[in-house]
Structure formats: structure tokens, C-alpha cells
Write a protein that holds these residues in place. Structure first.
Motif, PDB file in Angstrom:
ATOM      1  N   UNK A 129       0.836  -1.202   0.000  1.00 49.82           N
ATOM      2  CA  UNK A 129       0.000   0.000   0.000  1.00 49.82           C
ATOM      3  C   UNK A 129       0.870   1.251   0.000  1.00 49.82           C
ATOM      4  N   UNK A 130       0.213   2.363  -0.345  1.00 49.23           N
ATOM      5  CA  UNK A 130       0.937   3.628  -0.431  1.00 49.23           C
ATOM      6  C   UNK A 130       1.395   4.135   0.926  1.00 49.23           C
ATOM      7  N   UNK A 131       0.840   3.536   2.014  1.00 50.83           N
ATOM      8  CA  UNK A 131       1.277   3.972   3.343  1.00 50.83           C
ATOM      9  C   UNK A 131       2.768   3.689   3.553  1.00 50.83           C
ATOM     10  N   UNK A 132       3.274   2.621   2.942  1.00 45.36           N
ATOM     11  CA  UNK A 132       4.710   2.337   3.031  1.00 45.36           C
ATOM     12  C   UNK A 132       5.522   3.448   2.386  1.00 45.36           C
ATOM     13  N   UNK A 133       5.045   3.927   1.245  1.00 48.44           N
ATOM     14  CA  UNK A 133       5.732   5.023   0.570  1.00 48.44           C
ATOM     15  C   UNK A 133       5.738   6.274   1.431  1.00 48.44           C
ATOM     16  N   UNK A 134       4.625   6.533   2.122  1.00 53.57           N
ATOM     17  CA  UNK A 134       4.567   7.695   3.023  1.00 53.57           C
ATOM     18  C   UNK A 134       5.630   7.601   4.108  1.00 53.57           C
ATOM     19  N   UNK A 135       5.706   6.448   4.746  1.00 56.25           N
ATOM     20  CA  UNK A 135       6.662   6.284   5.839  1.00 56.25           C
ATOM     21  C   UNK A 135       8.106   6.304   5.326  1.00 56.25           C
ATOM     22  N   UNK A 136       8.364   5.667   4.180  1.00 59.24           N
ATOM     23  CA  UNK A 136       9.719   5.655   3.621  1.00 59.24           C
ATOM     24  C   UNK A 136      10.173   7.065   3.258  1.00 59.24           C
ATOM     25  N   UNK A 137       9.280   7.822   2.600  1.00 63.21           N
ATOM     26  CA  UNK A 137       9.618   9.195   2.233  1.00 63.21           C
ATOM     27  C   UNK A 137       9.820  10.059   3.469  1.00 63.21           C
ATOM     28  N   UNK A 138       9.048   9.781   4.532  1.00 66.69           N
ATOM     29  CA  UNK A 138       9.200  10.551   5.774  1.00 66.69           C
ATOM     30  C   UNK A 138      10.579  10.325   6.392  1.00 66.69           C
ATOM     31  N   UNK A 139      11.075   9.073   6.351  1.00 65.39           N
ATOM     32  CA  UNK A 139      12.427   8.821   6.875  1.00 65.39           C
ATOM     33  C   UNK A 139      13.465   9.548   6.030  1.00 65.39           C
ATOM     34  N   UNK A 140      13.214   9.626   4.708  1.00 62.42           N
ATOM     35  CA  UNK A 140      14.130  10.356   3.841  1.00 62.42           C
ATOM     36  C   UNK A 140      14.161  11.836   4.185  1.00 62.42           C
ATOM     37  N   UNK A 141      12.989  12.424   4.429  1.00 64.72           N
ATOM     38  CA  UNK A 141      12.935  13.842   4.797  1.00 64.72           C
ATOM     39  C   UNK A 141      13.661  14.099   6.110  1.00 64.72           C
ATOM     40  N   UNK A 142      13.470  13.201   7.062  1.00 62.22           N
ATOM     41  CA  UNK A 142      14.119  13.368   8.363  1.00 62.22           C
ATOM     42  C   UNK A 142      15.637  13.281   8.238  1.00 62.22           C
ATOM     43  N   UNK A 143      16.131  12.286   7.492  1.00 67.56           N
ATOM     44  CA  UNK A 143      17.576  12.120   7.319  1.00 67.56           C
ATOM     45  C   UNK A 143      18.176  13.284   6.532  1.00 67.56           C
ATOM     46  N   UNK A 144      17.490  13.720   5.496  1.00 66.87           N
ATOM     47  CA  UNK A 144      17.998  14.831   4.684  1.00 66.87           C
ATOM     48  C   UNK A 144      17.992  16.136   5.455  1.00 66.87           C
ATOM     49  N   UNK A 145      17.038  16.295   6.372  1.00 63.39           N
ATOM     50  CA  UNK A 145      17.025  17.483   7.219  1.00 63.39           C
ATOM     51  C   UNK A 145      18.258  17.515   8.116  1.00 63.39           C
ATOM     52  N   UNK A 146      18.641  16.343   8.645  1.00 63.03           N
ATOM     53  CA  UNK A 146      19.851  16.262   9.458  1.00 63.03           C
ATOM     54  C   UNK A 146      21.088  16.555   8.624  1.00 63.03           C
ATOM     55  N   UNK A 147      21.117  16.020   7.378  1.00 65.48           N
ATOM     56  CA  UNK A 147      22.254  16.305   6.507  1.00 65.48           C
ATOM     57  C   UNK A 147      22.352  17.792   6.209  1.00 65.48           C
ATOM     58  N   UNK A 148      21.221  18.455   6.047  1.00 70.08           N
ATOM     59  CA  UNK A 148      21.217  19.896   5.824  1.00 70.08           C
ATOM     60  C   UNK A 148      21.820  20.633   7.020  1.00 70.08           C
ATOM     61  N   UNK A 149      21.520  20.164   8.242  1.00 66.82           N
ATOM     62  CA  UNK A 149      22.116  20.757   9.443  1.00 66.82           C
ATOM     63  C   UNK A 149      23.633  20.618   9.428  1.00 66.82           C
ATOM     64  N   UNK A 150      24.114  19.451   8.995  1.00 69.02           N
ATOM     65  CA  UNK A 150      25.564  19.195   8.976  1.00 69.02           C
ATOM     66  C   UNK A 150      26.254  20.082   7.945  1.00 69.02           C
ATOM     67  N   UNK A 151      25.664  20.185   6.749  1.00 69.97           N
ATOM     68  CA  UNK A 151      26.244  21.037   5.704  1.00 69.97           C
ATOM     69  C   UNK A 151      26.266  22.494   6.151  1.00 69.97           C
ATOM     70  N   UNK A 152      25.183  22.936   6.794  1.00 66.00           N
ATOM     71  CA  UNK A 152      25.109  24.316   7.266  1.00 66.00           C
ATOM     72  C   UNK A 152      26.191  24.594   8.300  1.00 66.00           C
ATOM     73  N   UNK A 153      26.443  23.623   9.173  1.00 64.90           N
ATOM     74  CA  UNK A 153      27.500  23.796  10.176  1.00 64.90           C
ATOM     75  C   UNK A 153      28.872  23.876   9.512  1.00 64.90           C
ATOM     76  N   UNK A 154      29.090  23.056   8.478  1.00 67.87           N
ATOM     77  CA  UNK A 154      30.359  23.126   7.749  1.00 67.87           C
ATOM     78  C   UNK A 154      30.565  24.506   7.149  1.00 67.87           C
ATOM     79  N   UNK A 155      29.541  25.027   6.481  1.00 68.39           N
ATOM     80  CA  UNK A 155      29.662  26.340   5.843  1.00 68.39           C
ATOM     81  C   UNK A 155      29.819  27.450   6.873  1.00 68.39           C
TER      82      UNK A 155
END
Length: 267
Positions: A1-27
Motif C-alpha cells: 500500500x501507499x502507506x509504506x511510501x509515506x513512511x519511507x519518504x518521511x524517513x528520507x525527509x528526516x535524514x535529509x534534514x539532518x544532513x542539511x544541518x551538517x552542511x550548514x555547520x560546515x559552511x
């Protein structure tokens, strides 16, 4: 079901948000003395095994592949890039650049947890008692302690870390010896701010010596280590992270549309 896609994409958003924090700290630390770049390492999560690979069919043959659906991603760890930053000539006699893998050992203040910390920032000062301290906001003392005598006219620091002080009458005497430390696993160090690191079980204990021994490196007076942040690389990573964030957002929108279509079937 599409609910799996919702949860998978949500984990991607969460991880990418953390990566954005790391890049911002580097800059943000592109001008911080001896700052070391961090990067985020990703790993996939659990899988739903809807069909096992290698299952035997009615003809006695084995299926060459199975049906496995992943459940998203997460950041497994952050990793330091301990490559040396470029040497910045300053001409200041208490600025010291480490040409190698070593760290200066300093005493941490009680509010920082006490004990000892390690830094590559060589912008040193002499405090009111003549003790050499690191030029961060806390003014942590070098270990072992080195004291510059009163009335010193000039200070010279040799490549092997020997510190000599020249008095007003022109006489010179050795006043101390810089020592350096390194670790088997430098990526296991824990950053505590103020250009400081502390050892952990992952890094192993410090390996101490004088400049010029092993991989510790020598020291260069009148220079500082620049941050090793590459702004161009970080900006490219920032763009990639933004685009990946947008694509995961689109995955959520697509899954939402599928669920809306399913919901309309019963009307």
C-alpha cells in the motif's frame, strides 16, 4: 500500500534534514581555525520480504530473485575529514601550525567536564601568569604546562616543538617542549566545541610524543591551520540535498494521491 511510501519518504525527509544541518555547520565554520569538515553517512532500513529469493517452483527450479520492499533510510553516523587545512602565514610568534596528524593536549575547565581535550588550533596566547593557553573562548592551558618568563622579548618555536625565550639582554633559554598526541581512530573523537575534541572508546587512548615522531608531524611557527571546508563542495552537496528533499516530498504527494483515489472507490 501507499502507506509504506509515506513512511519511507518521511524517513528520507528526516535524514535529509539532518544532513542539511551538517552542511550548514560546515559552511558556518569555513573561517574557523583548524575546523574539520563532517559528512553524513546514510544506510537503508529494514525490508519487507514478500517473496524470498531462491524459492523452488513447481518445476523444481529456483527463483533467481525475490520481492523485497525497503522501508526507508537513516543517518548511520557522521564522519570527520581530518585532512589538514592549508597553512595561513600570520607572522605571529605564538601561532603554530601542525604539519602532520597530531593534536595539542589542553586542560579542560570544570564546566566543560574537566580532564583533557585535544585541538589542532594553534593560536596560542600567554596569560597573565605567562602560561601558554589556547586562544578559544575558555583559554584552556596547554598540557604539559609551559610558562614564558617575565621580560621575554621574543619567543622561537623549533620544528621539534622546543620553545626558547629571548630576554631583554639578548640571552636565550629553553622554557618548554610542545608535545603532540594522535589516535588510532581519529574519526572516533567527540567534538565538544571550542575547537576541542575528547577521546572516546571508539577513538582509543591518545598516543603522545614530541613533534617529528612517527605520524605526529612537526610544528611551524608563525602559521595557523585554515578550516578544511571546501565551500564549492559544500554548496554542491547543499543543492543535491535540496533536490533530494524535494523528490521525497513529491513521493509523499504521490502516495497521498493514491490513498485519495482508494478512498474514493467506496463512494
Amino acid at each position: 500500500m501507499a502507506t509504506l511510501a509515506l513512511h519511507s519518504a518521511a524517513t528520507g525527509l528526516n535524514a535529509l534534514s539532518t544532513e542539511l544541518d551538517i552542511i550548514s555547520n560546515n559552511l558556518a565554520n569555513v573561517n574557523t581555525t583548524a575546523f574539520k569538515t563532517q559528512r553524513a553517512n546514510f544506510e537503508d532500513l529494514m525490508y519487507q520480504h514478500k517473496k524470498q529469493p531462491g524459492v523452488e517452483n513447481a518445476n523444481g527450479d529456483h527463483n533467481p530473485a525475490g520481492l523485497q520492499v525497503g522501508l526507508g533510510t537513516q543517518i548511520s553516523n557522521t564522519q570527520y575529514d581530518f585532512s589538514a587545512g592549508s597553512a595561513l602565514p600570520t607572522g605571529r610568534e605564538l601561532d603554530v601550525y601542525i604539519e602532520g596528524d597530531g593534536f595539542f593536549e589542553v586542560g579542560l575547565l570544570s564546566e566543560e567536564g574537566g580532564g583533557v581535550g585535544y585541538t589542532r588550533a594553534g593560536n596560542l596566547f600567554a596569560n597573565r601568569d605567562g602560561e601558554l593557553v589556547v586562544g578559544n573562548s575558555q583559554g584552556a592551558r596547554l598540557e604539559p604546562s609551559i610558562t614564558v618568563p617575565a621580560g621575554t622579548r621574543a619567543i622561537s618555536i623549533a620544528a621539534d616543538g622546543t620553545i626558547a625565550a629571548t630576554a631583554e639582554d639578548g640571552s636565550s633559554s629553553d622554557v618548554g617542549q610542545l608535545t603532540l598526541s594522535t589516535f588510532v581512530n581519529r574519526e572516533g573523537l567527540k567534538s565538544v566545541g571550542g575547537n576541542m575534541y575528547v577521546p572516546t572508546e571508539a577513538s582509543g587512548p591518545p598516543i603522545q610524543g614530541v613533534p617529528g615522531e612517527g605520524s605526529l608531524g612537526t610544528v611551524l611557527q608563525g602559521h595557523l591551520e585554515n578550516s578544511n571546508v571546501d565551500p564549492v563542495t559544500e554548496l554542491v552537496s547543499l543543492i543535491k540535498t535540496q533536490r533530494a528533499f524535494e523528490m521525497n516530498s513529491q513521493s509523499i504527494e504521490a502516495a497521498d494521491e493514491v490513498l485519495q483515489a482508494v478512498g474514493r472507490l467506496g463512494r
